[in-house]
Motif scaffolding. Sequence first.
Motif, PDB file in Angstrom:
ATOM      1  N   ALA A 154       0.807  -1.225   0.000  1.00 52.89           N
ATOM      2  CA  ALA A 154       0.000   0.000   0.000  1.00 52.89           C
ATOM      3  C   ALA A 154       0.829   1.259   0.000  1.00 52.89           C
ATOM      4  CB  ALA A 154      -0.942  -0.007   1.223  1.00 52.89           C
ATOM      5  N   ALA A 155       2.120   1.174   0.316  1.00 51.07           N
ATOM      6  CA  ALA A 155       2.951   2.370   0.354  1.00 51.07           C
ATOM      7  C   ALA A 155       3.064   3.026  -1.003  1.00 51.07           C
ATOM      8  CB  ALA A 155       4.350   2.013   0.875  1.00 51.07           C
ATOM      9  N   SER A 156       2.784   2.280  -2.084  1.00 51.92           N
ATOM     10  CA  SER A 156       2.896   2.850  -3.413  1.00 51.92           C
ATOM     11  C   SER A 156       1.647   3.621  -3.817  1.00 51.92           C
ATOM     12  CB  SER A 156       3.161   1.749  -4.442  1.00 51.92           C
ATOM     13  OG  SER A 156       2.081   0.830  -4.471  1.00 51.92           O
ATOM     14  N   HIS A 157       0.665   3.718  -2.951  1.00 50.29           N
ATOM     15  CA  HIS A 157      -0.538   4.472  -3.255  1.00 50.29           C
ATOM     16  C   HIS A 157      -0.218   5.951  -3.433  1.00 50.29           C
ATOM     17  CE1 HIS A 157      -4.066   1.849  -2.957  1.00 50.29           C
ATOM     18  NE2 HIS A 157      -3.385   1.149  -2.086  1.00 50.29           N
ATOM     19  N   ARG A 158      -0.977   6.561  -4.301  1.00 50.80           N
ATOM     20  CA  ARG A 158      -0.895   8.008  -4.454  1.00 50.80           C
ATOM     21  C   ARG A 158      -1.502   8.675  -3.217  1.00 50.80           C
ATOM     22  NH1 ARG A 158      -2.706   8.866 -10.778  1.00 50.80           N
ATOM     23  NH2 ARG A 158      -1.238   7.378 -11.699  1.00 50.80           N
ATOM     24  N   PRO A 159      -1.250   9.979  -3.038  1.00 54.31           N
ATOM     25  CA  PRO A 159      -1.766  10.647  -1.837  1.00 54.31           C
ATOM     26  C   PRO A 159      -3.287  10.641  -1.777  1.00 54.31           C
ATOM     27  CG  PRO A 159      -0.098  11.990  -2.947  1.00 54.31           C
ATOM     28  CD  PRO A 159      -0.425  10.855  -3.874  1.00 54.31           C
ATOM     29  N   VAL A 160      -3.809  10.766  -0.575  1.00 55.83           N
ATOM     30  CA  VAL A 160      -5.224  11.054  -0.359  1.00 55.83           C
ATOM     31  C   VAL A 160      -5.372  12.566  -0.320  1.00 55.83           C
ATOM     32  CG1 VAL A 160      -7.125  10.913   1.301  1.00 55.83           C
ATOM     33  CG2 VAL A 160      -5.688   8.907   0.871  1.00 55.83           C
TER      34      VAL A 160
END
Length: 297
Positions: A154-160
């Motif tokens: 999940a660390a590769s998710h784009r920002p919220v």
Amino acid sequence: MVRTVVAGLDGSPESSAAAEWAAREAELRGLPLKIVHVWVPAPDPLAQAPLMGVETQQQWSERIPREAGEGLRGRHPGLDVTVEQVTGTPSDALVDASKDAELLVLGSRGLSGVGGFLVGSVGLSVVARAELPVVLVRAGEQVADEAATSPASAASHRPVVLGLDAGGPADVVIEFAFAEAARRDTTLRVVYGWNLPPYYAYGFALDAGLHEELSLQETDSLTDALRPWRQKHPDIEVALEPRVGSAADHLVDASREASLVVIGRRIRRGAFGAHIGPVAHGVLHHSTAPVAVVPHD
């Protein structure tokens, strides 16, 4: 009662993308997923037509949620997936089916040739009436990007991205955005559109020093509003982005690099029915990322 993530399914590519997004969200939350398909029987004259009898319609409609559920179980083997078919008006049925849920996820068609949502009457009605967060997802590149991202990576998710009204921030909206960023182990961008004093709209020049001072004031307001949640979630990196102009426009711009856009909707129970505000309306129709609409008093 067990809390769930609910996804509305109608067989379209957009609702399939919404169901896939909901499955990943359910995994992040450690909750079961419920797929809800609303069957709307054809009027009697059509139901009597060849190959379109009531039994044929129902058999065909039952395949949609059953096959979707089987596919989700295969792609998410540890996820508890249930399928439910209900009959009625789609907006009423979806609101009723999600009353005990934590989250409701729906699909929205992408605008032809233009990045964004085409939110139909069902989606708008559900968003305006539901008293739980509703996420609208379109089938597009960012959904595909996240589909390859498991909770373990999940660390590769784009920002919220959080759209915040610093003049009257709603606690439930802020908490939702921080929680989503924490689940994804990603940063939180807080976007707030502010307007210049009225006299500058009539041709008065705004010097750079005053502009900077006004911007700092807005940043201070944001900082004060967010302080309790930054203390609660000290590991989340927060970027404050107060900007002059339309909040909806700035949120749409920010959505291009976001995994999720979070906005609030004030619950209004007026004589003319429920509705959404102009910022939510603009973001829902033009965001290129999934949008979570969080109701608040």
